[in-house]
Design an enzyme around this catalytic site. Structure first.
Site, PDB file in Angstrom:
ATOM      1  N   ARG A 129       2.252   2.605   9.394  1.00 61.56           N
ATOM      2  CA  ARG A 129       1.448   3.304  10.399  1.00 61.56           C
ATOM      3  C   ARG A 129       2.303   3.851  11.547  1.00 61.56           C
ATOM      4  O   ARG A 129       1.809   4.642  12.350  1.00 61.56           O
ATOM      5  CB  ARG A 129       0.336   2.390  10.942  1.00 61.56           C
ATOM      6  CG  ARG A 129      -0.774   2.154   9.922  1.00 61.56           C
ATOM      7  CD  ARG A 129      -1.969   1.427  10.523  1.00 61.56           C
ATOM      8  NE  ARG A 129      -3.099   1.391   9.600  1.00 61.56           N
ATOM      9  CZ  ARG A 129      -3.441   0.344   8.843  1.00 61.56           C
ATOM     10  NH1 ARG A 129      -2.720  -0.746   8.868  1.00 61.56           N
ATOM     11  NH2 ARG A 129      -4.494   0.412   8.043  1.00 61.56           N
ATOM     12  N   ASP A 162       2.393  -9.326   9.371  1.00 64.82           N
ATOM     13  CA  ASP A 162       0.951  -9.569   9.216  1.00 64.82           C
ATOM     14  C   ASP A 162       0.753 -11.076   9.132  1.00 64.82           C
ATOM     15  O   ASP A 162       0.484 -11.624   8.064  1.00 64.82           O
ATOM     16  CB  ASP A 162       0.444  -8.864   7.962  1.00 64.82           C
ATOM     17  CG  ASP A 162       0.708  -7.372   7.985  1.00 64.82           C
ATOM     18  OD1 ASP A 162      -0.218  -6.615   8.265  1.00 64.82           O
ATOM     19  OD2 ASP A 162       1.868  -6.962   7.749  1.00 64.82           O
ATOM     20  N   TYR A 202       4.097   3.938   0.862  1.00 65.29           N
ATOM     21  CA  TYR A 202       4.752   4.508   2.039  1.00 65.29           C
ATOM     22  C   TYR A 202       5.780   3.498   2.536  1.00 65.29           C
ATOM     23  O   TYR A 202       5.785   3.086   3.690  1.00 65.29           O
ATOM     24  CB  TYR A 202       3.742   4.864   3.137  1.00 65.29           C
ATOM     25  CG  TYR A 202       4.183   6.074   3.939  1.00 65.29           C
ATOM     26  CD1 TYR A 202       4.068   7.349   3.396  1.00 65.29           C
ATOM     27  CD2 TYR A 202       4.749   5.947   5.215  1.00 65.29           C
ATOM     28  CE1 TYR A 202       4.495   8.473   4.100  1.00 65.29           C
ATOM     29  CE2 TYR A 202       5.176   7.054   5.924  1.00 65.29           C
ATOM     30  CZ  TYR A 202       5.045   8.312   5.364  1.00 65.29           C
ATOM     31  OH  TYR A 202       5.472   9.412   6.076  1.00 65.29           O
ATOM     32  N   HIS A 221       9.158  -3.511   3.599  1.00 68.53           N
ATOM     33  CA  HIS A 221       8.837  -3.737   2.183  1.00 68.53           C
ATOM     34  C   HIS A 221      10.103  -4.019   1.363  1.00 68.53           C
ATOM     35  O   HIS A 221      10.112  -4.893   0.496  1.00 68.53           O
ATOM     36  CB  HIS A 221       8.179  -2.490   1.576  1.00 68.53           C
ATOM     37  CG  HIS A 221       6.887  -2.083   2.201  1.00 68.53           C
ATOM     38  ND1 HIS A 221       6.757  -0.948   2.967  1.00 68.53           N
ATOM     39  CD2 HIS A 221       5.652  -2.657   2.170  1.00 68.53           C
ATOM     40  CE1 HIS A 221       5.507  -0.824   3.378  1.00 68.53           C
ATOM     41  NE2 HIS A 221       4.806  -1.859   2.912  1.00 68.53           N
ATOM     42  N   MET A 227       0.853  -1.194   0.000  1.00 67.80           N
ATOM     43  CA  MET A 227       0.000   0.000   0.000  1.00 67.80           C
ATOM     44  C   MET A 227       0.893   1.250   0.000  1.00 67.80           C
ATOM     45  O   MET A 227       0.434   2.348   0.307  1.00 67.80           O
ATOM     46  CB  MET A 227      -0.941  -0.012   1.192  1.00 67.80           C
ATOM     47  CG  MET A 227      -1.868  -1.249   1.186  1.00 67.80           C
ATOM     48  SD  MET A 227      -3.500  -0.960   1.911  1.00 67.80           S
ATOM     49  CE  MET A 227      -3.056  -0.553   3.586  1.00 67.80           C
TER      50      MET A 227
END
Lengths: 283, 283
Positions: A187, A150, A32, A37, A30
């Protein structure tokens, strides 16, 4: 590095790669981007001839009261980081490409989504599995790489890929952490300075739980209570869940016998952060 | 003609075809083949280098009180017919291949499945979309061919393919009929001799509706009433639904303005038969 914005162009590009026998690795994001990542991308780079990433803040995985509009975005920064790490293509579609008018189709994984994030965020996994099914059909990868931060998401994606016979290898990669132990997350950008310390309660409580396990504790209730007490001592924290589950069924366990995961979701000020620890596994 | 029974072998076969640039056409069936299926196959033969069909009675599209166990089967006959029409591969999996233990994933198309067969058979379309998504991932076709007898099914499959960005062309073919007009269906095998005449009430009532339309009737309610009266005169018939819907949204229409379809589902003795007629279209 190419930036592709339409479904048709992306499918044509991937199809032409496949026709030439090239192997495609895919990291959906997603945006950012952070080092978490980038580690997925570096792994993808090793596993294939062409590394494709997608940057798309998927609206169907956000609940009505969640942070869709405020979700952090920085395409130029993402572009630079992607280029540096060797991404070949960024798929960067608009909402109108992904969910045109009269969109009506959803992919759901039942049962293993009933607990943890599936319980707190009822639409979340339906959104995740639906967008991943779509992205897999658009990007046509041979291998896709997800982070183990996750944890439940990874289990759910693997289940979907197996159940729907998608001919794709799903690779899970270890959580990447800041030097002080905080699991990397887009986040984290929401954290105010004084909340940063409280955010460490997640990774530290997991470490504490690991120690309890090493010392022979096998009662899930005991470990969960210690973890909750630990986190709640930190100002600004509010626990969504702290549970110990079977790593495959995602059902709560009472005793840590088979492979179990301690999964946490905790609001720290504004953001809801997640982290996890798999017992009996060398990480 | 090859017969392939495992998911892995089928995927490998299709992948090797695709790598050689060959085009694959796919006709999914539940077997007990009739001329309706064979017409789909002949069309597939024209559209691709390799024609693959699947024969699989999919349990997830049958309700608990439906005819799963009794659904007619004749693999040897199907094999012969497939060979004659030029099928290259029959994919013929066992249930354990398609729905192994811990299977939990479903594909649903919402909204357009709320009416007609979706209303009468609540699990039906979920089963159809799920098995088709699976079969598409296994057979990896460029083009797939469905009959228009199952009109709503064709609309739903097209919606799924579009929404999930499956890179597959979906072709719909006209209903094939017996010389007396009865739409071909594997379930016609259930018809007892005296029910055969009553079964003609479906196609005949559609023809009557077409005549009313030609004469200028545009009131859906009037046409539906005439059709129901016509069918109910035939012994052994019990109407499940007789509705006129928009061909895309599958919502009931009051007046026949845009393209509308008259869709019928009628029990004739044991079997529930379906048929349809699209107004304002030359068939």
């Amino acid at each position: 590095m190419k930036i592709i914005k339409t479904v048709r162009d992306m499918q044509d590009f991937s199809e032409s790669l496949r026709l030439r026998g090239k192997r495609i690795a895919f990291v959906p994001t997603m945006g950012y981007l952070h080092n978490g990542h980038l580690e997925l991308m570096k792994e993808g780079k090793k596993l294939a001839d062409c590394l494709i990433t997608s940057i798309y803040v998927n609206p169907t995985q956000f609940g009505p009261d969640e942070d869709l509009d405020k979700y952090p975005r920085d395409f130029e920064g993402d572009e630079r980081l992607s280029r540096n790490v060797g991404v070949d293509v960024i798929f960067y579609p608009a909402n109108s490409q992904m969910y045109p008018e009269n969109y009506h189709t959803y992919v759901t994984v039942e049962n293993i989504t009933d607990n943890l994030c599936g319980l707190s965020r009822p639409c979340f996994f339906r959104g995740v599995t639906t967008i991943c099914a779509k992205l897999f059909n658009i990007v046509k990868p041979h291998v896709t790489i997800f982070g183990r931060k996750d944890f439940q998401q990874l289990v759910v994606i693997k289940r979907m890929v197996t159940d729907l016979n998608m001919d794709i290898e799903v690779v899970g990669m270890p959580t990447v952490r800041e030097p002080d132990g905080l699991a990397m997350s887009s986040r984290n950008a929401y954290l105010k300075e004084d909340e940063r310390e409280s955010a460490l309660s997640l990774s530290r409580s997991l470490k504490y739980a690991a120690e309890l396990y090493e010392r022979g504790e096998r009662d899930a209730g005991v470990i969960i209570k210690e973890v909750k007490d630990f986190i709640e001592k930190h100002p600004g924290t509010r626990i969504d869940y702290a549970k110990i589950c079977d790593v495959e069924t995602m059902k709560d366990v009472e005793r840590l016998d088979g492979r179990s995961v301690l999964a946490l979701a905790v609001w720290v000020g504004t953001p809801r952060l997640i982290d996890n620890y798999v017992f009996g596994e060398n990480k």
